[in-house]
Design a protein around this motif. Structure first.
Motif, PDB file in Angstrom:
ATOM      1  N   UNK A 258      25.941 -14.467 -37.147  1.00  0.00           N
ATOM      2  CA  UNK A 258      26.093 -15.493 -38.170  1.00  0.00           C
ATOM      3  C   UNK A 258      25.621 -14.954 -39.521  1.00  0.00           C
ATOM      4  N   UNK A 259      26.440 -15.167 -40.534  1.00  0.00           N
ATOM      5  CA  UNK A 259      26.030 -14.805 -41.884  1.00  0.00           C
ATOM      6  C   UNK A 259      25.021 -15.835 -42.390  1.00  0.00           C
ATOM      7  N   UNK A 260      24.425 -15.553 -43.523  1.00  0.00           N
ATOM      8  CA  UNK A 260      23.395 -16.453 -44.039  1.00  0.00           C
ATOM      9  C   UNK A 260      23.974 -17.803 -44.472  1.00  0.00           C
ATOM     10  N   UNK A 261      25.288 -17.850 -44.724  1.00  0.00           N
ATOM     11  CA  UNK A 261      25.910 -19.128 -45.058  1.00  0.00           C
ATOM     12  C   UNK A 261      26.580 -19.771 -43.843  1.00  0.00           C
ATOM     13  N   UNK A 262      26.265 -19.259 -42.629  1.00  0.00           N
ATOM     14  CA  UNK A 262      26.687 -19.918 -41.407  1.00  0.00           C
ATOM     15  C   UNK A 262      28.009 -19.499 -40.821  1.00  0.00           C
ATOM     16  N   UNK A 263      28.703 -18.545 -41.435  1.00  0.00           N
ATOM     17  CA  UNK A 263      29.987 -18.102 -40.902  1.00  0.00           C
ATOM     18  C   UNK A 263      29.787 -17.197 -39.701  1.00  0.00           C
TER      19      UNK A 263
END
Length: 296
Positions: A258-263
């Motif tokens: 997961x990326x820091x923006x939730x993707x």
């Protein structure tokens, strides 16, 4: 600072650290990974495009059990430390195996934690990955290589709570030829039989609870990545294969994070040729417990 186009790496593995705002990119980082092993490095970045490093995280001592083919390091936080599962070729019998290393920091130094490889001593094995089941039991899922069995296998074995050794015998989860998208590897198939490759396993629990297993092989002699679904929701399966590969354009050995923006993000290396391999980062969407490549 290096961009993705300047980072030569195979088998990329990302550890996001939200509290730091940094991604740690591990992988097979020797310039010639088919020869003498130098060790493993890590790259550190904030945007999956530009990276500081490489920084050395593991270098073998003179008494290390391997001196060639240092491959596919995966790093996990576990029990207050960081554990690296990585593949090496043994000096003793020249067979590949996955060993466990440990460190107190993502930047190392990592030191041998297990007594050599935890995969069977008389099997050629690679690409061990850690999975902790619903009961807290750690497993290692790994590839039993085609060089011994022709039809490569994905296997699982229980590990001790301290990750130092295997507990019990490995179980075969599936064989490469069971997946509809996999085709024989013409360059390796001989009169002894057709060769089907298993490579780079990784477990992912989808938001709806579905247990997925990503793995790489070959489709029409090009490196590719597909996945299977556990019908039971447990590591033992049975595993049901998607008919089409998720990625077929000469890339694979993937993992999800997961990326820091939730993707949800898939990283693989492509192309599958040394020294041209580079990290790719591909957005992925979950639909009904399945994966598809998403638009950026």
């Amino acid at each position: 600072m290096k961009t993705n186009s300047e980072v030569q790496i195979r088998d990329p593995y990302v550890v996001p650290m939200p509290e730091e705002g940094k991604y740690y990119l591990f992988g097979s980082t020797d310039a010639n990974i088919w020869g003498k092993g130098t060790g493993f490095d890590v790259y550190v970045g904030t945007d999956l495009e530009r990276w500081e490093g490489p920084f050395p995280v593991f270098r073998p001592g003179e008494d290390f059990f391997s001196e060639e083919n240092f491959w596919a390091p995966e790093v996990y936080p576990y029990g207050g430390r960081y554990y690296m599962f990585a593949t090496f070729r043994r000096r003793s019998n020249k067979l590949l195996g996955t060993a466990v290393l440990a460190a107190d920091s993502l930047t190392g130094p990592f030191q041998l934690h297990s007594d050599g490889p935890v995969t069977p001593v008389d099997w050629p094995c690679l690409d061990g990955t850690l999975y902790v089941d619903e009961a807290g039991q750690p497993w290692m899922v790994f590839c039993h290589e085609w060089t011994q069995v022709l039809d490569g296998e994905i296997c699982a074995v229980r590990l001790s709570a301290d990750l130092r050794e295997a507990v019990g015998e490995p179980v075969v989860l599936f064989r490469a030829s069971e997946a509809p998208w996999v085709t024989r590897l013409d360059a390796k198939s001989t009169d002894a039989g057709d060769v089907f490759v298993t490579d780079g396993a990784f477990l992912h629990r989808a938001e709806d609870g579905t247990l997925l297993l990503l793995w790489a092989s070959f489709h029409e002699n090009r490196y590719a990545l597909g996945f299977a679904v556990s019908a039971s929701g447990h590591i033992e399966g049975p595993w049901v294969h998607e008919p089409e590969a998720l990625f077929q354009a000469d890339g694979g050995h993937g993992m999800l994070f997961r990326t820091f923006d939730g993707r949800l993000m898939l990283t693989i290396h492509s192309p599958n040729r040394t020294p041209n391999e580079r990290p790719l980062f591909l957005p992925v969407a979950e639909q009904g417990g399945r994966l598809r490549l998403a638009d950026k």
